[in-house]
Design an enzyme around this catalytic site. Structure first.
Site, mmCIF file in Angstrom:
data_model
loop_
_atom_site.group_PDB
_atom_site.id
_atom_site.type_symbol
_atom_site.label_atom_id
_atom_site.label_comp_id
_atom_site.label_asym_id
_atom_site.label_seq_id
_atom_site.Cartn_x
_atom_site.Cartn_y
_atom_site.Cartn_z
ATOM 1 N N SER A 9 44.192 -98.923 -83.752
ATOM 2 C CA SER A 9 44.102 -100.060 -84.674
ATOM 3 C C SER A 9 44.017 -99.550 -86.104
ATOM 4 C CB SER A 9 42.876 -100.913 -84.374
ATOM 5 O OG SER A 9 42.728 -101.867 -85.404
ATOM 6 N N HIS A 34 48.369 -100.935 -83.436
ATOM 7 C CA HIS A 34 47.814 -102.291 -83.389
ATOM 8 C C HIS A 34 47.491 -102.736 -84.817
ATOM 9 C CE1 HIS A 34 45.541 -105.509 -81.276
ATOM 10 N NE2 HIS A 34 44.612 -105.365 -82.215
ATOM 11 N N MET A 38 43.770 -111.099 -90.142
ATOM 12 C CA MET A 38 42.591 -111.982 -90.198
ATOM 13 C C MET A 38 42.692 -112.934 -91.383
ATOM 14 S SD MET A 38 39.644 -109.179 -89.520
ATOM 15 C CE MET A 38 39.756 -108.005 -88.170
ATOM 16 N N MET A 138 39.493 -109.707 -75.564
ATOM 17 C CA MET A 138 38.613 -109.161 -76.605
ATOM 18 C C MET A 138 37.320 -108.679 -75.949
ATOM 19 S SD MET A 138 40.339 -109.254 -79.336
ATOM 20 C CE MET A 138 39.025 -108.434 -80.254
HETATM 21 C C1 DX5 Z 1 38.447 -106.612 -83.986
HETATM 22 C C2 DX5 Z 1 39.890 -106.144 -84.004
HETATM 23 C C3 DX5 Z 1 40.049 -104.801 -83.414
HETATM 24 C C4 DX5 Z 1 39.340 -103.703 -84.157
HETATM 25 C C5 DX5 Z 1 38.840 -102.760 -83.127
HETATM 26 O O1 DX5 Z 1 38.363 -107.781 -84.701
HETATM 27 O O2 DX5 Z 1 40.705 -107.049 -83.280
HETATM 28 O O3 DX5 Z 1 41.415 -104.458 -83.190
HETATM 29 O O4 DX5 Z 1 40.159 -103.013 -85.058
HETATM 30 O O5 DX5 Z 1 38.062 -101.818 -83.755
HETATM 31 P P1 DX5 Z 1 37.101 -100.815 -82.961
HETATM 32 O O6 DX5 Z 1 37.995 -100.016 -82.051
HETATM 33 O O7 DX5 Z 1 36.495 -100.033 -84.051
HETATM 34 O O8 DX5 Z 1 36.137 -101.652 -82.173
HETATM 35 ZN ZN ZN Z 2 42.853 -106.446 -82.613
#
Ligand code: DX5
Ligand code: ZN
Length: 217
Positions: A9, A34, A38, A138
């Site tokens: 990500s 990824h 937001m 999630m």
């Molecule tokens: C959360 C995002 C994730 C985030 C994950 O809102 O959708 O993709 O980047 O980050 P880590 O791996 O640090 O939990």
């Molecule tokens: Zn994500």
């Protein structure tokens, strides 16, 4: 069973040089990245938009896995498809025409995914399973990187995997939030095959070893 895919990500990358962060991923030989989008409404944070995705697209051959955390994703499908998304995932929670939006994603030449938050039961996405290329579970409340993995999501992943098997469907089953080598293995054991990792990937001492370990899950 699908081979494991690691999708780092870029939210955990260098926001002053996102192209360099994408290049790190590509140079390791990974296929996916990824991209977390937001809107400050669906989640209490802002990230970046289609202009940034388009700029990254110019110098990258990676598969762009775009995760829309938006109240009105149906308004933004075309901009992200044109920006070079390869897969666009939309959340089930807001009220809009989910089926029509998934169809629109496909019509624009992208793969399509459906996402559910930790508080949303698996049953909410069940009607869409035959229509999607990917289901994203999630494993944190979305909005921020660096949160702790929600182990109570494992039964939900297992449930979706069992529906996939029973119906002979072949969508990918992705997890996102608090993923590291330990939690990825736990998710793999209940059917997940696609692993988003932000903090743990970008802060890893040896990212090549990290990627190799995910490939062996
Ligand atoms: C959360 C995002 C994730 C985030 C994950 O809102 O959708 O993709 O980047 O980050 P880590 O791996 O640090 O939990
Ligand atoms: Zn994500």
């Amino acid at each position: 069973m699908h081979a494991p895919i690691l999708a780092p990500s870029i939210l955990a990358g260098d926001h002053a040089n996102l192209a360099a962060s994408a290049a790190i991923v590509e140079q390791l030989g990974l296929a996916w990245i990824h991209l977390d989008i937001m809107d400050g409404h669906f989640v209490p944070n802002l990230s970046f938009g289609p202009q940034t995705v388009a700029a990254l697209r110019k110098n990258s051959k990676l598969f762009f896995d775009v995760h829309l955390m938006l109240d009105e994703p149906q308004r933004y499908i075309e901009p992200f498809a044109k920006a070079g998304a390869n897969l666009i995932s939309i959340h089930i929670e807001p009220a809009y025409d989910h089926a029509a939006t998934l169809a629109r994603i496909q019509a624009l030449g992208c793969k399509k995914g459906i996402v559910l938050n930790p508080g949303t039961p698996a049953e909410a996405i069940e009607p869409y399973l035959a229509q999607v290329d990917l289901v994203l579970v999630m494993t944190v409340q979305p909005g921020f990187g660096g949160q702790s993995f929600r182990r109570d999501m494992l039964p939900k992943i297992a449930q979706i995997d069992s529906w996939r098997n029973a119906r002979a469907l072949d969508f990918r089953l992705e997890v996102d939030g608090g993923i590291d080598l330990t939690t990825a293995a736990e998710c793999r054991s209940v059917g997940s095959d696609t692993f988003v990792a932000g903090t743990s990937f970008f802060s890893a001492q040896d990212r090549a070893a990290y990627a190799a370990a995910v490939a062996k899950l």
